[in-house]
Design a protein around this motif. Structure first.
Motif, short mmCIF file in Angstrom:
data_model
loop_
_atom_site.label_atom_id
_atom_site.label_comp_id
_atom_site.label_asym_id
_atom_site.label_seq_id
_atom_site.Cartn_x
_atom_site.Cartn_y
_atom_site.Cartn_z
N LEU A 65 7.72 -0.13 5.07
CA LEU A 65 7.10 -0.92 3.79
C LEU A 65 5.57 -1.27 4.46
O LEU A 65 5.75 -2.06 5.40
N ILE A 66 4.72 -0.78 3.94
CA ILE A 66 3.34 -0.99 4.49
C ILE A 66 2.69 -2.31 3.39
O ILE A 66 2.26 -1.79 2.34
N LYS A 67 2.61 -3.41 3.83
CA LYS A 67 2.12 -4.61 3.00
C LYS A 67 0.57 -4.50 2.83
O LYS A 67 -0.12 -3.86 3.41
N GLU A 68 0.11 -5.06 1.78
CA GLU A 68 -1.47 -4.98 1.39
C GLU A 68 -1.95 -5.73 2.78
O GLU A 68 -1.72 -6.65 3.33
N CYS A 69 -3.14 -5.11 3.12
CA CYS A 69 -3.96 -5.49 4.10
C CYS A 69 -5.16 -4.96 4.08
O CYS A 69 -5.50 -4.32 3.33
N PRO A 70 -6.17 -5.54 5.04
CA PRO A 70 -7.43 -5.18 4.81
C PRO A 70 -7.69 -3.60 5.17
O PRO A 70 -7.04 -3.00 5.91
N CYS B 293 -7.50 -2.56 8.98
CA CYS B 293 -6.02 -2.45 9.52
C CYS B 293 -5.36 -1.30 9.13
O CYS B 293 -4.82 -0.79 10.02
N TYR B 294 -5.33 -0.89 7.81
CA TYR B 294 -4.75 0.09 7.54
C TYR B 294 -5.10 1.56 8.03
O TYR B 294 -4.31 2.55 8.39
N LEU B 295 -6.36 1.69 8.27
CA LEU B 295 -6.91 2.61 9.02
C LEU B 295 -6.32 2.62 10.42
O LEU B 295 -6.10 3.96 10.81
N ASP C 62 2.37 9.91 21.01
CA ASP C 62 2.85 8.65 21.62
C ASP C 62 2.28 7.19 20.89
O ASP C 62 2.27 6.38 21.48
N GLY C 63 1.89 7.25 19.60
CA GLY C 63 1.06 6.07 19.06
C GLY C 63 2.42 5.19 18.54
O GLY C 63 3.49 5.57 18.62
N ASN C 64 1.70 4.21 17.98
CA ASN C 64 2.83 2.90 17.41
C ASN C 64 2.36 2.62 16.02
O ASN C 64 1.93 1.50 16.05
N PRO C 65 2.46 3.49 15.34
CA PRO C 65 2.21 3.21 13.84
C PRO C 65 2.87 1.98 13.25
O PRO C 65 2.48 1.48 12.17
N LEU C 66 4.01 1.54 13.79
CA LEU C 66 4.88 0.61 12.99
C LEU C 66 4.66 -0.59 13.86
O LEU C 66 5.14 -1.63 13.35
N ASP C 67 3.88 -0.83 14.70
CA ASP C 67 3.52 -2.11 15.69
C ASP C 67 2.33 -2.90 14.97
O ASP C 67 1.24 -3.16 15.71
N PHE C 68 2.45 -2.99 13.69
CA PHE C 68 1.56 -4.04 12.95
C PHE C 68 2.27 -4.99 12.25
O PHE C 68 3.18 -4.82 11.79
N LEU D 6 0.82 -1.00 -0.11
CA LEU D 6 -0.11 -0.02 -0.06
C LEU D 6 1.07 1.32 0.07
O LEU D 6 0.45 2.26 -0.56
N SER D 7 2.03 1.31 0.48
CA SER D 7 2.85 2.25 0.64
C SER D 7 4.21 1.79 0.89
O SER D 7 4.51 0.79 1.43
N VAL D 8 5.26 2.55 0.25
CA VAL D 8 6.91 2.34 0.29
C VAL D 8 7.29 3.85 0.77
O VAL D 8 7.12 4.92 0.26
#
Length: 249
Positions: A171-176, A179-181, A191-197, A138-140
């Protein structure tokens, strides 16, 4: 204070120097927003909503230079961490965040993996190797600073440093859709964790290469549109003097 430069080489054209480059979702947003320039800054929110609902992914291959002494791929840690410890791991990562400031000890540390005198994208030492990630994304994106802003108060990577000789490859892999939201909501949260997926790969590296396999390939390069199916990017440490105070912005 010294600042890293991110040098990007488009194989078919030229070399440019930037701090933030993004492909996929963010490339689509900047492309869509050009149609609504009359809206002013609000066009980004409108275009972003349209692109999000479209939820397009792109097939590509990314190769990045792994430095053994600085290995920080989040993926394996998430895979080995149970759901009941995930919250604890997130809190631990928060406490380890060290904002980059004037006279930063991390930026002062001598790096052995890269040099401004070595423009080649070949491995820098015996401790380095090239790894690949191939699939639909979805995103690089890649950034050499945190890139804090009103929509991302901690930036793309909260603990990015101005002159440690690394870029942060995300790298954001294809996901539902949902999940991307969740990822985007964490990005917009203090203090979020946007990389913790599980669908997010985060690599701290001095260099990477990119190849897309689709018909369209638009990059958002510090807010400018660039079309490139292949590119290489490399960090050169400490080439620019930056006069500033407080945390990197």
């Amino acid at each position: 204070m010294l600042l890293c430069e991110l040098t990007i080489k488009f194989y078919s054209s030229f070399v440019i120097i930037r701090l933030l480059i993004r492909y996929g979702f963010y490339g689509d947003v900047i492309t869509e927003s050009e149609k609504y320039r009359w809206m002013g800054p609000k066009r980004y929110d409108y275009a972003g909503t349209k692109v999000f609902l479209r939820h397009r992914s792109y097939e590509a291959e990314v190769a990045y230079l792994e430095v053994e002494s600085e290995k920080k791929n989040i993926g394996p840690e998430k895979e080995s961490t149970g759901s009941w410890t995930k919250g604890l791991w997130s809190l631990l990562k928060k406490s380890e965040r060290v904002a980059c400031r004037a006279n930063c000890n991390i930026c002062k540390t001598k790096a052995g993996h890269t040099s401004a005198k070595c423009p080649s994208l070949q491995p820098y030492s015996k401790d380095s190797r090239w790894l690949k990630s191939k699939g639909r994304f979805l995103s690089v994106g890649a950034a050499v600073i945190s890139c804090r802003n009103e929509k991302a108060p901690d930036g793309l990577v909260a603990d990015a440093h101005l002159s440690d000789g690394f870029l942060h490859l995300i790298l954001i892999k294809e996901c539902p859709h949902a999940c991307y939201l969740c990822h985007l909501l964490q990005l917009a949260k203090k203090d979020g964790n946007p990389l913790d997926f599980e669908f997010v790969e985060h690599h701290k590296t001095p260099a990477f290469t990119f190849t897309s396999f689709g018909k369209e390939s638009i990059w958002n390069v510090d807010g400018e549109l660039f079309q490139a199916h292949q590119l290489s990017a490399q960090v050169f440490r400490g080439l620019i003097n930056l006069f500033a105070s407080g945390p990197d912005a």
